[in-house]
Design a protein around this motif. Structure first.
Motif, PDB file in Angstrom:
ATOM      1  N   SER A  63       0.816  -1.225   0.000  1.00 35.03           N
ATOM      2  CA  SER A  63       0.000   0.000   0.000  1.00 35.03           C
ATOM      3  C   SER A  63       0.844   1.267   0.000  1.00 35.03           C
ATOM      4  CB  SER A  63      -0.976   0.029   1.186  1.00 35.03           C
ATOM      5  OG  SER A  63      -1.865  -1.060   1.109  1.00 35.03           O
ATOM      6  N   LYS A  64       2.120   1.148  -0.356  1.00 34.99           N
ATOM      7  CA  LYS A  64       2.997   2.317  -0.433  1.00 34.99           C
ATOM      8  C   LYS A  64       2.919   2.935  -1.820  1.00 34.99           C
ATOM      9  CE  LYS A  64       6.473   0.795   2.900  1.00 34.99           C
ATOM     10  NZ  LYS A  64       7.900   0.445   3.078  1.00 34.99           N
ATOM     11  N   ALA A  65       3.140   4.237  -1.854  1.00 35.56           N
ATOM     12  CA  ALA A  65       3.126   4.962  -3.125  1.00 35.56           C
ATOM     13  C   ALA A  65       4.410   4.672  -3.904  1.00 35.56           C
ATOM     14  CB  ALA A  65       3.001   6.458  -2.875  1.00 35.56           C
ATOM     15  N   ILE A  66       4.267   4.538  -5.214  1.00 33.85           N
ATOM     16  CA  ILE A  66       5.411   4.398  -6.118  1.00 33.85           C
ATOM     17  C   ILE A  66       5.350   5.601  -7.049  1.00 33.85           C
ATOM     18  CG2 ILE A  66       6.570   2.973  -7.830  1.00 33.85           C
ATOM     19  CD1 ILE A  66       4.876   0.605  -6.776  1.00 33.85           C
ATOM     20  N   LYS A  67       6.432   6.379  -7.077  1.00 32.41           N
ATOM     21  CA  LYS A  67       6.467   7.583  -7.906  1.00 32.41           C
ATOM     22  C   LYS A  67       7.363   7.358  -9.111  1.00 32.41           C
ATOM     23  CE  LYS A  67       5.579  10.645  -4.055  1.00 32.41           C
ATOM     24  NZ  LYS A  67       5.984  11.827  -3.310  1.00 32.41           N
ATOM     25  N   PHE A  68       6.947   7.941 -10.234  1.00 33.44           N
ATOM     26  CA  PHE A  68       7.684   7.816 -11.485  1.00 33.44           C
ATOM     27  C   PHE A  68       7.876   9.182 -12.127  1.00 33.44           C
ATOM     28  CE2 PHE A  68       5.384   3.849 -10.998  1.00 33.44           C
ATOM     29  CZ  PHE A  68       6.288   2.878 -11.379  1.00 33.44           C
ATOM     30  N   ALA A  69       9.021   9.353 -12.775  1.00 32.72           N
ATOM     31  CA  ALA A  69       9.264  10.483 -13.679  1.00 32.72           C
ATOM     32  C   ALA A  69       9.879   9.861 -14.925  1.00 32.72           C
ATOM     33  CB  ALA A  69      10.213  11.490 -13.058  1.00 32.72           C
ATOM     34  N   GLN A  70       9.373  10.250 -16.094  1.00 33.13           N
ATOM     35  CA  GLN A  70       9.867   9.645 -17.327  1.00 33.13           C
ATOM     36  C   GLN A  70       9.970  10.697 -18.412  1.00 33.13           C
ATOM     37  OE1 GLN A  70       7.412   6.924 -19.940  1.00 33.13           O
ATOM     38  NE2 GLN A  70       8.905   5.437 -19.174  1.00 33.13           N
ATOM     39  N   ILE A  71      11.000  10.521 -19.249  1.00 32.96           N
ATOM     40  CA  ILE A  71      11.187  11.401 -20.401  1.00 32.96           C
ATOM     41  C   ILE A  71      11.538  10.539 -21.611  1.00 32.96           C
ATOM     42  CG2 ILE A  71      13.627  11.879 -19.953  1.00 32.96           C
ATOM     43  CD1 ILE A  71      12.852  14.859 -20.794  1.00 32.96           C
ATOM     44  N   ILE A  72      11.073  10.963 -22.775  1.00 36.23           N
ATOM     45  CA  ILE A  72      11.305  10.242 -24.026  1.00 36.23           C
ATOM     46  C   ILE A  72      12.435  10.920 -24.777  1.00 36.23           C
ATOM     47  CG2 ILE A  72      10.260   9.560 -26.225  1.00 36.23           C
ATOM     48  CD1 ILE A  72       7.562   9.505 -24.783  1.00 36.23           C
ATOM     49  N   SER A  73      13.244  10.114 -25.460  1.00 34.27           N
ATOM     50  CA  SER A  73      14.376  10.646 -26.218  1.00 34.27           C
ATOM     51  C   SER A  73      13.910  11.583 -27.325  1.00 34.27           C
ATOM     52  CB  SER A  73      15.212   9.511 -26.814  1.00 34.27           C
ATOM     53  OG  SER A  73      14.467   8.749 -27.728  1.00 34.27           O
ATOM     54  N   ASN A  74      14.809  12.460 -27.732  1.00 29.79           N
ATOM     55  CA  ASN A  74      14.488  13.446 -28.766  1.00 29.79           C
ATOM     56  C   ASN A  74      14.287  12.818 -30.139  1.00 29.79           C
ATOM     57  OD1 ASN A  74      14.882  15.266 -26.702  1.00 29.79           O
ATOM     58  ND2 ASN A  74      16.845  15.994 -27.457  1.00 29.79           N
ATOM     59  N   GLU A  84      13.372  -2.007 -37.185  1.00 32.82           N
ATOM     60  CA  GLU A  84      13.312  -0.723 -37.869  1.00 32.82           C
ATOM     61  C   GLU A  84      12.012   0.015 -37.534  1.00 32.82           C
ATOM     62  OE1 GLU A  84      12.879  -3.653 -39.352  1.00 32.82           O
ATOM     63  OE2 GLU A  84      11.178  -3.512 -40.674  1.00 32.82           O
ATOM     64  N   GLY A  85      11.972   1.259 -37.903  1.00 30.49           N
ATOM     65  CA  GLY A  85      10.793   2.090 -37.642  1.00 30.49           C
ATOM     66  C   GLY A  85      10.994   2.947 -36.408  1.00 30.49           C
ATOM     67  N   THR A  86       9.936   3.559 -35.980  1.00 28.75           N
ATOM     68  CA  THR A  86       9.976   4.441 -34.824  1.00 28.75           C
ATOM     69  C   THR A  86      10.403   3.650 -33.595  1.00 28.75           C
ATOM     70  OG1 THR A  86       8.209   5.756 -35.797  1.00 28.75           O
ATOM     71  CG2 THR A  86       8.642   6.079 -33.452  1.00 28.75           C
ATOM     72  N   ASN A  87      11.406   4.157 -32.895  1.00 36.68           N
ATOM     73  CA  ASN A  87      11.995   3.409 -31.799  1.00 36.68           C
ATOM     74  C   ASN A  87      12.662   4.375 -30.815  1.00 36.68           C
ATOM     75  OD1 ASN A  87      13.103   1.460 -30.180  1.00 36.68           O
ATOM     76  ND2 ASN A  87      14.322   0.512 -31.780  1.00 36.68           N
ATOM     77  N   TYR A  88      11.901   4.870 -29.872  1.00 32.02           N
ATOM     78  CA  TYR A  88      12.397   5.857 -28.918  1.00 32.02           C
ATOM     79  C   TYR A  88      12.963   5.200 -27.664  1.00 32.02           C
ATOM     80  CZ  TYR A  88      10.272   9.522 -31.677  1.00 32.02           C
ATOM     81  OH  TYR A  88       9.967  10.380 -32.695  1.00 32.02           O
ATOM     82  N   GLY A  89      13.804   5.941 -26.987  1.00 28.47           N
ATOM     83  CA  GLY A  89      14.309   5.537 -25.683  1.00 28.47           C
ATOM     84  C   GLY A  89      13.529   6.262 -24.602  1.00 28.47           C
ATOM     85  N   ARG A  90      13.458   5.648 -23.436  1.00 23.35           N
ATOM     86  CA  ARG A  90      12.768   6.252 -22.301  1.00 23.35           C
ATOM     87  C   ARG A  90      13.668   6.156 -21.077  1.00 23.35           C
ATOM     88  NH1 ARG A  90       9.270   4.900 -25.789  1.00 23.35           N
ATOM     89  NH2 ARG A  90       7.184   5.711 -25.952  1.00 23.35           N
ATOM     90  N   LEU A  91      13.878   7.290 -20.437  1.00 21.51           N
ATOM     91  CA  LEU A  91      14.636   7.343 -19.201  1.00 21.51           C
ATOM     92  C   LEU A  91      13.624   7.502 -18.072  1.00 21.51           C
ATOM     93  CD1 LEU A  91      17.407   7.474 -17.793  1.00 21.51           C
ATOM     94  CD2 LEU A  91      17.321   9.957 -18.107  1.00 21.51           C
ATOM     95  N   THR A  92      13.656   6.577 -17.116  1.00 22.74           N
ATOM     96  CA  THR A  92      12.645   6.559 -16.064  1.00 22.74           C
ATOM     97  C   THR A  92      13.292   6.563 -14.690  1.00 22.74           C
ATOM     98  OG1 THR A  92      11.188   5.262 -17.500  1.00 22.74           O
ATOM     99  CG2 THR A  92      10.619   5.335 -15.170  1.00 22.74           C
ATOM    100  N   LEU A  93      12.751   7.388 -13.805  1.00 27.30           N
ATOM    101  CA  LEU A  93      13.115   7.384 -12.392  1.00 27.30           C
ATOM    102  C   LEU A  93      11.947   6.760 -11.638  1.00 27.30           C
ATOM    103  CD1 LEU A  93      14.331  11.084 -12.036  1.00 27.30           C
ATOM    104  CD2 LEU A  93      15.654   9.107 -12.753  1.00 27.30           C
ATOM    105  N   ARG A  94      12.255   5.844 -10.736  1.00 24.93           N
ATOM    106  CA  ARG A  94      11.200   5.192  -9.959  1.00 24.93           C
ATOM    107  C   ARG A  94      11.600   5.195  -8.495  1.00 24.93           C
ATOM    108  NH1 ARG A  94      10.120  -1.022 -11.025  1.00 24.93           N
ATOM    109  NH2 ARG A  94      12.160  -1.138 -10.031  1.00 24.93           N
ATOM    110  N   LYS A  95      10.709   5.717  -7.661  1.00 27.50           N
ATOM    111  CA  LYS A  95      10.954   5.706  -6.219  1.00 27.50           C
ATOM    112  C   LYS A  95       9.952   4.750  -5.591  1.00 27.50           C
ATOM    113  CE  LYS A  95      11.593   8.623  -2.208  1.00 27.50           C
ATOM    114  NZ  LYS A  95      11.580   9.978  -1.681  1.00 27.50           N
ATOM    115  N   LYS A  96      10.484   3.620  -5.157  1.00 25.09           N
ATOM    116  CA  LYS A  96       9.650   2.611  -4.500  1.00 25.09           C
ATOM    117  C   LYS A  96      10.201   2.454  -3.095  1.00 25.09           C
ATOM    118  CE  LYS A  96       7.742  -1.973  -5.321  1.00 25.09           C
ATOM    119  NZ  LYS A  96       7.731  -3.157  -6.176  1.00 25.09           N
ATOM    120  N   ASP A  97      10.959   1.424  -2.838  1.00 27.02           N
ATOM    121  CA  ASP A  97      11.635   1.296  -1.539  1.00 27.02           C
ATOM    122  C   ASP A  97      12.937   2.075  -1.547  1.00 27.02           C
ATOM    123  OD1 ASP A  97       9.643  -0.367  -0.515  1.00 27.02           O
ATOM    124  OD2 ASP A  97      10.554  -2.129  -1.441  1.00 27.02           O
ATOM    125  N   GLY A  98      13.453   2.313  -2.717  1.00 25.84           N
ATOM    126  CA  GLY A  98      14.658   3.103  -2.942  1.00 25.84           C
ATOM    127  C   GLY A  98      14.513   3.728  -4.318  1.00 25.84           C
TER     128      GLY A  98
END
Length: 185
Positions: A63-74, A84-98
Motif C-alpha cells: 500500500s505504499k506509493a510508487i512515484k515515477f518520472a519519465q522522459i522520451i528521447s528526442n 526498424e521504424g519508430t523506436n524511442y528511448g525512455r529514461l525513467t526514475l522510480r521511487k519505491k523502496d529506494g
C-alpha cells in the motif's frame, strides 16, 4: 501500441487507394495519391513532447506509493530489421523502496556483453562518464537499470541535456539524446 495503430491505419489507406475503381493516368497521379495518404497518417501520429511526465501508483502488497518520472528521447534509434521504424528511448526514475533509474527502448536488444555492461553518459558539455548497468531479473533485453543512482541523479538534476551511448545487439553503440531540463524530483 501507438505504432500498431499507425500501421493499421496506413495499411487501410493503402488498401483503400488500390481498391478504388479509379485508374491513375500517370505515375505522378499515383505519387500524389500516395503522398496524400502519407500526410493523413502523419497528421494522426502521436507527437513526442520530450518533457518530464510524472505519475504515481500504489503497490498493492504494501500500500505504499510508487512515484515515477519519465522522459522520451528526442529522436528515434536507427535500427535495421526486425527493429526498424519508430523506436524511442525512455529514461525513467522510480521511487519505491529506494531509487531505481532505468533506460528502455521500444524495440531492440541492449547488449553490452559478459563483462562489458556499461553505458557512457554525457551531461550537458561535460566529459562522458561511464555508468555500469544491471540487466532485469526477468531477462528482458530492452531495458537496463543504471547503477550508482545517487551520482546519476545528482548530475541529472543539474543538466539540461544528456547523451547516452547505448550498446545494441548487431547495431553497435547508438546515442540517445534527452532534454532533461526542469526535472522535479
Amino acid at each position: 501500441m501507438k505504432n500498431l495503430i499507425i500501421h493499421i491505419i496506413a495499411t487501410f489507406i493503402t488498401i483503400l487507394l488500390f481498391s478504388c475503381q479509379r485508374t491513375f493516368q500517370s505515375d505522378t497521379d499515383l505519387a500524389l495519391a500516395v503522398d496524400s495518404a502519407a500526410i493523413a497518417v502523419d497528421s494522426i501520429a502521436p507527437t513526442i513532447t520530450n518533457k518530464w511526465e510524472y505519475h504515481q501508483s500504489t503497490d498493492k502488497m504494501t500500500s505504499k506509493a510508487i512515484k515515477f518520472a519519465q522522459i522520451i528521447s528526442n529522436e528515434s534509434l536507427d535500427l535495421e530489421f526486425p527493429y526498424e521504424g519508430t523506436n524511442y528511448g525512455r529514461l525513467t526514475l522510480r521511487k519505491k523502496d529506494g531509487l531505481d533509474i532505468y533506460l528502455s527502448i521500444d524495440k531492440g536488444q541492449i547488449s553490452g556483453g559478459y563483462d562489458n555492461n556499461y553505458i557512457s553518459v554525457r551531461f550537458d558539455e561535460e566529459k562522458p562518464i561511464k555508468f555500469s548497468y544491471t540487466e532485469p531479473q526477468d531477462g528482458s533485453s530492452d531495458l537496463i537499470f543504471i547503477d550508482n543512482e545517487a551520482k546519476f541523479l545528482s548530475k541529472l538534476k543539474k543538466s539540461k541535456k544528456i547523451l547516452i551511448s547505448l550498446p545494441l545487439y548487431q547495431a553497435g553503440n547508438q546515442i540517445l539524446e534527452f532534454n532533461t531540463v526542469d526535472l522535479k524530483w
